[in-house]
Write a protein that holds these residues in place. Structure first.
Motif, PDB file in Angstrom:
ATOM      1  N   GLY A  33       0.828  -1.204   0.000  1.00  0.00           N
ATOM      2  CA  GLY A  33       0.000   0.000   0.000  1.00  0.00           C
ATOM      3  C   GLY A  33       0.857   1.246   0.000  1.00  0.00           C
ATOM      4  O   GLY A  33       0.615   2.189  -0.768  1.00  0.00           O
ATOM      5  N   ILE A  36       2.657   1.765  -3.470  1.00  0.00           N
ATOM      6  CA  ILE A  36       1.732   2.228  -4.511  1.00  0.00           C
ATOM      7  C   ILE A  36       1.374   3.692  -4.276  1.00  0.00           C
ATOM      8  O   ILE A  36       1.384   4.519  -5.184  1.00  0.00           O
ATOM      9  N   SER A 276      -4.970   0.964  -1.652  1.00  0.00           N
ATOM     10  CA  SER A 276      -3.625   1.155  -1.095  1.00  0.00           C
ATOM     11  C   SER A 276      -3.697   1.971   0.192  1.00  0.00           C
ATOM     12  O   SER A 276      -2.970   1.712   1.148  1.00  0.00           O
TER      13      SER A 276
END
Ligand code: ADP
Ligand code: MG
Length: 602
Positions: A33, A36, A276
């Protein structure tokens, strides 16, 4: 009594605390997460520098080009021939900025309301919370719509609306924590030192509340981006031609069947951003507050995790009812394990009382809890050794068998009976429950057995007392109930972990003689854990001295008391004051101190 026990012996250095960030990175999902999100933020921040066409530049000739068809429009174009890649980047920039701004505004205002309300209490609290309740009374999307309707459509107004409807979440969460902190001793101490309210809120309360604020922010940010997109989708947020993810999705809706990519591209982007953010948010929450960790995986299992790398050592005491061989128990934090019990070997003969003595933190309780797999794991883990109960290796038993032996073959008595007794059941019911866990009897019989047990532990007027609740009993009586529950199924071994430490000296003496008498009557083996040699001398046949997770000396109580070998044992013995010894006690302590300073100097 334990005067010298606490200070004079230095504990082994503990593990270094892992930083929150490292803890966060240990979660794979949270790291994904984070990566990204960082990537997305970098792209949208660099949007002006990227070689993109202007997001609003129309080209009717190039309408609805599909993705991956021309290099000029990599993600295709929309119904006005605008480049989707460019609109996506600029649109994400707007959505992310609005979402984060709304989060910050909601967090700031909500936290201030929560802090003030929780700290001030009384009428201020009442007034503020009723206001928050009014906000919460509406479904929040409806409320956001109403606010935008009143303020007029537009991106800034959507931001205000989203921020306002999210204020209650912060206010409520922060107030709850502040309320618990406002009357804690350290806050009272700050008040007594003459600090003002503002300064107390800032330096005493806020640092303790900060994790809650960060957790709430990280878990609601994704939500807010979604809500902003929702408002834009309905045409109340970003106004044409400006792109944000919600308005792009809304415009794509008309072409959903002829050119689905126009809606799918922003839809996927919203999905990626929110997922994310949520992964990261969960990771942040777990890192900052392991107690809140979600999911069943982190709940302690029913038995301690066993991770033996070496083969189980053989039973060197086959005659003993309980024999512990080179037991190693530790606590894992991420990749490393901190040992708490380091190769302890002990045995307990039938009908014998063994004292396990050592200062606080030396690993006595962890040893005792390891025997029946009661060390909570995670983080606890048994990394080596064997435990033979009546010749059978406990550590290689199936879980169900181990659980069925708890209470029936091995029973525990803990230090503080007030925390181990259930506050809303009568003591009669609780003793009956302990019996019913291993024997199926009728209600009547259960009650009779419970009363008989209460009589055996010499609770006066047991039949009437059985209907009392734990808080109606004195500390000594509660501990007698604890003993009655341990005796309920005639166990072969009783493990008593500092059962008298919370009691005063006269009650302690009564409980000790009761335990000793019951143990000899029933020929039970008793493992008695304490930090007090006076107690050991009173009831134990043999004694094992524990220090820093290891047994440093064992022997007959009399022998160890009269001729201790290990310097640590000598120190523990020196700590027991003797009656009529008052005037000699201080010189003895002085001598002890002097010898220690000499030892330390060497
Ligand atoms: P005591 O001899 O006072 O009963 P314990 O057996 O409770 O001591 O503790 C032994 C060591 O294990 C201590 O250093 C303690 O810090 C550590 N320990 C106990 N419980 C945990 C836990 N849940 N997580 C990490 N360390 C623990
Ligand atoms: Mg303990």
């Amino acid at each position: 009594m334990s005067l010298a026990l606490q200070d004079n012996v230095t504990a082994p250095a503990g593990p270094q605390r892992i930083s929150t960030f490292k803890l966060l990175l240990q979660s794979r999902l949270a790291s994904i997460g984070l990566v990204i999100l960082l990537l997305l933020v970098a792209i949208v921040l660099l949007a002006p520098l990227l070689p993109l066409v202007h997001p609003d530049q129309t080209a009717p000739a190039n309408r609805l080009i599909r993705p991956f068809v021309t290099a000029a429009h990599w993600l295709g174009t929309d119904q006005l021939g605008r480049d989707l890649l460019s609109r996506l980047v600029w649109g994400s920039r707007v959505s992310i900025a609005v979402g984060f701004a709304a989060t910050l505004v909601a967090a700031l205002i909500g936290s201030v309301i929560g802090l003030v309300s929780g700290y001030a209490g009384g009428r201020t609290d009442n007034l503020m919370m009723r206001g928050i309740d009014m906000l919460m009374a509406f479904p929040y999307i409806l409320l956001a719509l109403a606010i935008v309707a009143a303020l007029g459509p537009g991106l800034m107004n959507a931001l205000y609306a989203i921020a306002i409807v999210n204020i209650p979440f912060f206010a409520r969460n922060v107030r709850g924590v502040t309320l618990g902190l406002a009357h804690r001793e350290f806050v009272d101490a700050a008040r007594l030192s003459g600090k003002g309210h503002l300064s107390i809120l800032w330096s005493e309360v806020l640092p303790n509340v900060a994790p809650v604020i960060v957790i709430t922010m990280s878990t609601t940010a994704g939500w807010m981006i979604l809500e902003t997109a929702g408002l834009s989708f309905l045409g109340l947020g970003a106004q044409p031609p400006q792109a944000d993810l919600g308005s792009m999705l809304g415009e794509g809706r008309a072409q959903l069947f002829t050119a689905p990519h126009v809606a799918i591209v922003p839809g996927l982007m919203i999905f990626v951003i929110v997922i994310s953010l949520n992964l990261l948010g969960d990771g942040v929450r777990d890192a900052l507050d392991p107690g809140l960790k979600s999911g069943a995986l982190s709940r302690p299992g029913p038995v301690t995790r066993i991770d033996r790398t070496k083969p189980a050592p053989p039973n060197s005491q086959p005659e003993a009812i309980l024999s512990i061989e080179q037991l190693e128990t530790g606590f894992s934090n991420g990749n490393s394990t901190t040992p708490a019990v380091r190769g302890v070997s002990l045995h307990l003969d039938r009908g014998e009382c063994l004292g396990l003595i050592g200062e606080s933190g030396s690993g006595k309780s962890v040893t005792a809890l390891s025997i029946m797999g009661l060390v909570a794991s995670p983080p606890g883990v048994i990394t080596g050794g064997a435990i033979y109960l009546d010749g059978e290796d406990v550590l290689s038993m199936p879980e169900t068998r181990l659980i069925s032996l708890r209470g029936s073959k091995v029973a525990y008595i803990f230090q503080d009976p007030l925390t181990t007794l259930h506050p809303t059941y009568t003591i009669g019911q609780q003793v009956a429950e302990a019996i019913a866990a291993h024997q199926s009897l009728g209600r009547r019989e259960l009650r009779e057995r419970a009363i008989a047990l209460l009589e055996q532990v010499r609770i006066p007027d047991a039949a009437a007392r059985a209907d009392h609740y734990p808080h109606q009993l004195s500390g000594g009586q509660r501990q007698r109930v604890g003993i009655a529950m341990a005796l309920a199924n005639d166990p072969d071994v009783i493990i008593a972990d500092e059962p008298t430490t919370a009691l005063d000296v006269t009650v302690q003496a009564e409980i000790l003689s009761l335990l000793k008498q019951l143990q000899t009557e029933r020929r039970m083996a008793l493992l008695f854990i304490t930090h007090d040699f006076g107690v050991v001398a009173q009831i134990c046949d043999r004694v094992a001295v524990m220090k820093d997770g290891e047994i440093v000396e064992t022997g007959q109580t009399r022998t160890v008391l009269t001729r201790p070998h290990h310097p640590y044992t000598k120190r523990l013995i020196a700590c027991v004051p003797e009656i009529g010894d008052g005037d000699r006690f201080l010189p003895r302590v002085e001598k002890l101190m002097a010898s220690q300073t000499k030892e330390a100097a060497q």
